[in-house]
Write an enzyme that holds these catalytic residues in place. Sequence first.
Site, short mmCIF file in Angstrom:
data_model
loop_
_atom_site.label_atom_id
_atom_site.label_comp_id
_atom_site.label_asym_id
_atom_site.label_seq_id
_atom_site.Cartn_x
_atom_site.Cartn_y
_atom_site.Cartn_z
N LYS A 118 -0.93 -5.78 -8.75
CA LYS A 118 -0.97 -7.33 -8.20
C LYS A 118 -2.55 -7.22 -7.75
O LYS A 118 -2.53 -9.00 -8.11
CB LYS A 118 -0.81 -7.52 -6.29
CG LYS A 118 -1.29 -8.23 -5.71
CD LYS A 118 -0.47 -8.62 -3.98
CE LYS A 118 -1.42 -9.82 -3.44
NZ LYS A 118 -2.97 -9.65 -3.04
N GLN B 247 -8.07 -6.79 -11.22
CA GLN B 247 -9.48 -4.91 -11.00
C GLN B 247 -8.49 -3.67 -11.64
O GLN B 247 -9.57 -2.89 -11.96
CB GLN B 247 -8.32 -4.81 -9.11
CG GLN B 247 -8.46 -3.67 -8.65
CD GLN B 247 -9.21 -3.45 -7.53
OE1 GLN B 247 -9.63 -4.55 -6.60
NE2 GLN B 247 -8.17 -3.27 -6.39
N HIS C 123 1.06 -1.20 -0.09
CA HIS C 123 0.03 -0.02 -0.11
C HIS C 123 1.19 1.22 -0.05
O HIS C 123 0.38 2.55 -0.56
CB HIS C 123 -0.82 -0.03 0.85
CG HIS C 123 -1.87 -0.94 1.59
ND1 HIS C 123 -1.62 -2.55 3.19
CD2 HIS C 123 -3.15 -1.73 0.70
CE1 HIS C 123 -2.69 -3.03 1.76
NE2 HIS C 123 -3.43 -2.87 1.10
N SER D 20 -2.70 -7.86 2.98
CA SER D 20 -2.76 -8.35 4.09
C SER D 20 -3.49 -9.58 4.62
O SER D 20 -3.32 -9.62 6.12
CB SER D 20 -4.95 -6.98 4.31
OG SER D 20 -4.26 -6.05 3.49
P1 AMP Z 1 -6.49 -3.34 -0.74
O1 AMP Z 1 -6.07 -3.04 0.58
O2 AMP Z 1 -6.19 -5.14 -0.06
O3 AMP Z 1 -7.97 -3.36 -1.48
O4 AMP Z 1 -5.70 -2.90 -1.45
C1 AMP Z 1 -5.62 -0.99 -1.85
C2 AMP Z 1 -4.92 -1.07 -3.08
O5 AMP Z 1 -3.35 -2.07 -3.24
C3 AMP Z 1 -4.81 -1.95 -4.08
O6 AMP Z 1 -4.63 -1.05 -5.20
C4 AMP Z 1 -3.57 -3.64 -4.37
O7 AMP Z 1 -3.47 -4.04 -5.81
C5 AMP Z 1 -2.32 -2.29 -3.50
N1 AMP Z 1 -2.11 -3.79 -3.06
C6 AMP Z 1 -2.19 -4.54 -2.23
N2 AMP Z 1 -1.07 -5.05 -2.29
C7 AMP Z 1 0.16 -4.34 -2.65
C8 AMP Z 1 1.24 -5.35 -3.53
N3 AMP Z 1 2.27 -5.84 -2.51
N4 AMP Z 1 2.01 -4.86 -3.78
C9 AMP Z 1 1.31 -3.44 -5.03
N5 AMP Z 1 0.06 -2.91 -4.99
C10 AMP Z 1 -0.72 -3.82 -3.66
#
Ligand code: AMP
Length: 278
Positions: free
Chosen positions: A147, A151, A35, A184
């Site tokens: 990742k 989406q 994030h 997460s």
């Molecule tokens: P989430 O909180 O899982 O909905 O993720 C929020 C944003 O963070 C989304 O755009 C995800 O693709 C990005 N994200 C989550 N994990 C990673 C990672 N390991 N590397 C880069 N971006 C990430």
Amino acid sequence: MEICTTISEVRQALKGVEHPPVGAVLTMGALHDGHLALVRRAREECSTVVASIYVNPTQFGDQTDLAAYPSGIQEDLRVLREEGVDLVFMPTDSEMYPPGFDTWVEPGKVAEQLEGVHRPGHFRGVCTVVLKLFNTLRPDRSYFGQKDAQQIMVIRHMVEDLALSVDIIAVPTVRERDGLALSSRNTHLSYAERQAAPVLYRALCLARELSLRGQRDADTVREAMRECLVGEALASIDYVSVADAETLEELTGIDRPALASLAVTIGETRLIDNVLLA
Ligand code: AMP
């Protein structure tokens, strides 16, 4: 750093912002370095950075998955403050879905592949909440992690189809030293499961290596990925895919830009990852 819980508070707070671009990072909290890579990129490129923390119930089919979703709001706010974020929007469910809420964004074909097959309705929930967050935060740019490659594709399609005025920026996946993509959900892994989890990235690296060596038969590549995953006793395969990087339709021959991706459940935890094949 301003913290807003209602849409009207955000609108009030952003009234004073005169210098674009505004960069947005949309998250579900439980923040990690993946994030923060998005936040840092936004901070470098935008004069105002806004972030949201919202665990969107409508993108979870499985209610136990939703209930188990990790959180740690105070720590999240601390790191966002440290990264120089200007505003955080953390709405309640009733702010995002007030009584009578009855309008949805229905994404098309690209949302029906991969995660769409295994998580019906997932991208409908994602698109609906992302559009509402865009309308609230009014970003010029929004940063998403590679990742979640599908989406990004679904959201880019929505932006194009509905003529939204926001640039979607893809940020490379941040990984642990052993290749496991930060997520997460990794906090749910037991010690043994955590040891097993890098098998996802190993399978993807194998796909990339085969493709770099000239393997053009997609079935051969999918089979090699499967064999690699089957070698890990704690892993159970949801899907393995080598698909057109534009449409996400499964390929027969790797004769155009392709996305190798997979979803694997380790113990009880479902993990996804992907790499682009040249
Ligand atoms: P989430 O909180 O899982 O909905 O993720 C929020 C944003 O963070 C989304 O755009 C995800 O693709 C990005 N994200 C989550 N994990 C990673 C990672 N390991 N590397 C880069 N971006 C990430």
